[in-house]
Scaffold this motif. Structure first.
Motif, PDB file in Angstrom:
ATOM      1  N   ASP A 160      15.510 -11.793  21.595  1.00  0.00           N
ATOM      2  CA  ASP A 160      14.785 -12.876  20.915  1.00  0.00           C
ATOM      3  C   ASP A 160      15.738 -14.017  20.606  1.00  0.00           C
ATOM      4  N   SER A 195       4.634 -15.033  13.706  1.00  0.00           N
ATOM      5  CA  SER A 195       4.129 -13.741  13.243  1.00  0.00           C
ATOM      6  C   SER A 195       4.399 -13.506  11.753  1.00  0.00           C
ATOM      7  N   ALA A 236      -3.449 -16.573  20.664  1.00  0.00           N
ATOM      8  CA  ALA A 236      -3.911 -17.698  19.840  1.00  0.00           C
ATOM      9  C   ALA A 236      -3.996 -17.320  18.360  1.00  0.00           C
TER      10      ALA A 236
HETATM   11  C1  LIG Z   1      -1.523 -20.992  10.369  1.00  0.00           C
HETATM   12  C2  LIG Z   1      -1.709 -19.756  11.209  1.00  0.00           C
HETATM   13  C3  LIG Z   1      -2.513 -18.732  10.733  1.00  0.00           C
HETATM   14  C4  LIG Z   1      -2.726 -17.594  11.506  1.00  0.00           C
HETATM   15  N1  LIG Z   1      -3.476 -16.572  11.009  1.00  0.00           N
HETATM   16  C5  LIG Z   1      -3.677 -15.461  11.743  1.00  0.00           C
HETATM   17  C6  LIG Z   1      -4.432 -14.376  11.228  1.00  0.00           C
HETATM   18  O1  LIG Z   1      -4.903 -14.413  10.083  1.00  0.00           O
HETATM   19  N2  LIG Z   1      -4.644 -13.295  12.024  1.00  0.00           N
HETATM   20  C7  LIG Z   1      -4.137 -13.224  13.294  1.00  0.00           C
HETATM   21  O2  LIG Z   1      -4.387 -12.252  13.979  1.00  0.00           O
HETATM   22  N3  LIG Z   1      -3.372 -14.227  13.793  1.00  0.00           N
HETATM   23  C8  LIG Z   1      -3.142 -15.332  13.054  1.00  0.00           C
HETATM   24  N4  LIG Z   1      -2.385 -16.356  13.562  1.00  0.00           N
HETATM   25  C9  LIG Z   1      -1.885 -16.256  14.938  1.00  0.00           C
HETATM   26  C10 LIG Z   1      -0.688 -15.318  15.032  1.00  0.00           C
HETATM   27  O3  LIG Z   1       0.264 -15.658  14.054  1.00  0.00           O
HETATM   28  C11 LIG Z   1      -0.074 -15.416  16.426  1.00  0.00           C
HETATM   29  O4  LIG Z   1      -1.083 -15.189  17.403  1.00  0.00           O
HETATM   30  C12 LIG Z   1       0.997 -14.347  16.618  1.00  0.00           C
HETATM   31  O5  LIG Z   1       1.975 -14.433  15.620  1.00  0.00           O
HETATM   32  C13 LIG Z   1       1.634 -14.480  17.982  1.00  0.00           C
HETATM   33  O6  LIG Z   1       2.552 -13.438  18.099  1.00  0.00           O
HETATM   34  P1  LIG Z   1       3.523 -13.349  19.346  1.00  0.00           P
HETATM   35  O7  LIG Z   1       4.363 -12.163  19.168  1.00  0.00           O
HETATM   36  O8  LIG Z   1       2.712 -13.495  20.591  1.00  0.00           O
HETATM   37  O9  LIG Z   1       4.375 -14.697  19.274  1.00  0.00           O
HETATM   38  P2  LIG Z   1       5.492 -15.144  18.226  1.00  0.00           P
HETATM   39  O10 LIG Z   1       5.273 -14.565  16.897  1.00  0.00           O
HETATM   40  O11 LIG Z   1       5.593 -16.613  18.354  1.00  0.00           O
HETATM   41  O12 LIG Z   1       6.778 -14.449  18.819  1.00  0.00           O
HETATM   42  C14 LIG Z   1       7.384 -14.913  19.986  1.00  0.00           C
HETATM   43  C15 LIG Z   1       8.861 -14.612  19.873  1.00  0.00           C
HETATM   44  O13 LIG Z   1       9.482 -15.010  21.096  1.00  0.00           O
HETATM   45  C16 LIG Z   1      10.743 -15.563  20.777  1.00  0.00           C
HETATM   46  N5  LIG Z   1      11.176 -16.421  21.875  1.00  0.00           N
HETATM   47  C17 LIG Z   1      10.735 -17.641  22.202  1.00  0.00           C
HETATM   48  N6  LIG Z   1      11.375 -18.116  23.263  1.00  0.00           N
HETATM   49  C18 LIG Z   1      12.266 -17.175  23.645  1.00  0.00           C
HETATM   50  C19 LIG Z   1      13.224 -17.080  24.663  1.00  0.00           C
HETATM   51  N7  LIG Z   1      13.412 -18.061  25.546  1.00  0.00           N
HETATM   52  N8  LIG Z   1      13.972 -15.960  24.749  1.00  0.00           N
HETATM   53  C20 LIG Z   1      13.816 -14.948  23.852  1.00  0.00           C
HETATM   54  N9  LIG Z   1      12.896 -14.997  22.853  1.00  0.00           N
HETATM   55  C21 LIG Z   1      12.142 -16.093  22.752  1.00  0.00           C
HETATM   56  C22 LIG Z   1      10.491 -16.307  19.474  1.00  0.00           C
HETATM   57  O14 LIG Z   1      11.706 -16.506  18.765  1.00  0.00           O
HETATM   58  C23 LIG Z   1       9.542 -15.382  18.756  1.00  0.00           C
HETATM   59  O15 LIG Z   1      10.205 -14.488  17.892  1.00  0.00           O
HETATM   60  C24 LIG Z   1      -2.132 -17.495  12.803  1.00  0.00           C
HETATM   61  C25 LIG Z   1      -1.304 -18.523  13.253  1.00  0.00           C
HETATM   62  C26 LIG Z   1      -1.074 -19.643  12.482  1.00  0.00           C
HETATM   63  C27 LIG Z   1      -0.180 -20.713  12.986  1.00  0.00           C
END
Ligand SMILES: Cc1cc2nc3c(=O)[nH]c(=O)nc-3n(C[C@H](O)[C@H](O)[C@H](O)COP(=O)(O)OP(=O)(O)OC[C@H]3O[C@@H](n4cnc5c(N)ncnc54)[C@H](O)[C@@H]3O)c2cc1C
Length: 410
Positions: free
Chosen positions: A31, A40, A378
């Motif tokens: 990460d 997240s 999303a």
């Molecule tokens: C205001 C708000 C409210 C929300 N409320 C909810 C809710 O109530 N319920 C719900 O289910 N969802 C909710 N969401 C959506 C939810 O937060 C996201 O869908 C979720 O966190 C996405 O998780 P992820 O692991 O896909 O991505 P992320 O949490 O973005 O994780 C991606 C990771 O990849 C890493 N990364 C990026 N680029 C690289 C790279 N080149 N090399 C290595 N690592 C990298 C980043 O550092 C990060 O740690 C909300 C979002 C927002 C903005």
């Protein structure tokens, strides 16, 4: 047992690592952040089987265009003459149909219910403030009420438990806190938790199972041998793997590009902030429908989240008008809060990974047989994290998936 390299340690990456390590696979998570404050962590913490209708749906584009002209509205597309944005927009338009919605709803329901079951299991071994109080879709106008009741009836047809509440019934539920609404749709299926506590739990569990968490690291190159990915280079070290998983959220397209794979995911920037005051607070999570504001009780605080600005991952600006839009919505629904806009340095922002279909991508890549993509959740990434992690484990282990993933290819 396989060596699995996961790129991205948000909720999707860590849930994947958790279920893979539990099955005995040897896992490395790479990460580029310190894994403490991404999308997240600051989200609204809602587990939402209620959200069976994908973002790409009829009426969304016309509503979005109206919102574009209001600086306090919950939706905005940062205009750019950019190929990715245009192509994403075309695909979103293509998928905003009744047929797409009807096909997607059962798939989203099954994925969500699997995730909730897994959350019920996980919450047995740790306290991340998981509670099953449902979700109130609160509305003030008849027009929005009619839309919400229609969505509630659709969810009922899919077997979800839904109640339709009059104004007085909402007041009864929330007792001490005056709420100015016309009514609500109560999804009994939903739950909530504290995202930061959940993420800490996942990191702790992964470390206990000897998952190698590489923070502040990203891949500089990818080595392909005989049509398969053999290793990735991180800080001049080659990390070998049998399987590679991209779950880098809104950054997934740039990571995928390193593998020569094209992914359509755009960041949907959203804001959140917490209210710490002593007065009466809502006890049941709700969405204030007219302003699309999420309200979640979290321990002694309440978290407010909102706005969806389709933008790029370099856009870290906090738009005070949109924050004011959230505050105005909260004050309209909870007249006694008389909330002031928080200073911008107290407003958290995160990038939701948005696909143009409104469905996540959970699938093996057609380019390489040992590359899996799990992203694009999303506004449902927290909710769908455990189910996605479990499916990734099943794909790696070669077992039958717990639910069909046919609709989650890219
Ligand atoms: C205001 C708000 C409210 C929300 N409320 C909810 C809710 O109530 N319920 C719900 O289910 N969802 C909710 N969401 C959506 C939810 O937060 C996201 O869908 C979720 O966190 C996405 O998780 P992820 O692991 O896909 O991505 P992320 O949490 O973005 O994780 C991606 C990771 O990849 C890493 N990364 C990026 N680029 C690289 C790279 N080149 N090399 C290595 N690592 C990298 C980043 O550092 C990060 O740690 C909300 C979002 C927002 C903005």
């Amino acid at each position: 047992m396989k060596k699995v390299v996961i790129i991205g340690g948000g909720v999707v990456g860590l849930c994947s690592a958790y279920y893979l390590a539990k099955e005995g696979h040897k896992v490395t998570v790479i990460d580029h952040s310190d894994m403490n404050d991404g999308c997240s962590y600051g989200n609204a913490g809602m587990i939402v089987p209620s959200h069976v209708i994908p973002l790409a749906q009829p009426g969304m584009i016309s509503q979005g265009i109206k919102w574009m002209f209001n600086s306090k509205s919950p939706f905005y597309v940062r205009p750019r003459l950019n190929r990715e944005l245009l192509s994403w927009g075309r695909q979103f338009y293509k998928h905003s149909t009744k047929k797409h919605v009807e096909k997607s709803m059962p798939a989203l329901r099954d994925l969500s219910l699997l995730s909730k079951e897994l959350y019920q299991d996980l919450s047995q071994s740790a306290n991340f403030q998981y509670e099953e109080k449902g979700l109130l879709m609160l509305y003030r106008s008849d027009y929005v009420g009619a839309e919400e009741i229609h969505a509630g009836r659709e969810a009922q047809k899919l077997g979800l438990e839904v109640e339709f509440l009059e104004k007085a019934e909402v007041a009864n539920l929330e007792g001490a806190l005056p709420i100015d609404v016309a009514g609500a749709v109560h999804y009994k299926s939903d739950a909530h938790l504290s995202p930061s506590l959940l993420m800490q739990f996942l990191k702790d569990e992964c470390e206990k199972m000897k998952v190698n968490l590489l923070k502040k690291a990203s891949i500089s190159s990818v080595d392909i041998q005989g049509g398969n990915i053999s290793s990735v280079e991180v800080k001049n070290i080659n990390i070998l793997g049998d399987e590679f998983v991209i779950c880098a959220g809104a950054w997934s397209p740039e990571v995928a590009k390193k593998f020569g794979v094209k992914l359509q995911v755009l960041p949907g920037k959203g804001y959140s902030f917490d209210l710490q005051n002593e007065g009466a607070k809502p006890s049941i999570p709700s969405i204030l429908c007219e302003g699309k504001v999420a309200v979640t009780p979290m321990g002694n605080t309440v978290r407010f989240g909102g706005t969806m600005e389709i933008t790029h991952t370099g856009d870290h600006a906090i738009n005070p008008n949109r924050v004011q839009g959230i505050v105005d919505t909260v004050n309209a629904f909870y007249p006694e809060f008389k909330m002031q806009s928080p200073p911008t340095d107290e407003v958290w922002h995160g990038f939701r990974p948005c696909t143009p279909t409104g469905l996540p991508y959970i699938s093996r890549s057609s380019n390489f047989s040992n590359l899996i993509v799990a992203t694009g959740h999303a506004m449902m990434g927290l909710s769908l994290g455990p189910a996605t992690g479990k499916l990734v484990e099943e794909l790696v282990s070669g077992s039958t998936t717990s639910v069909s993933i046919d609709q989650f290819s890219f």
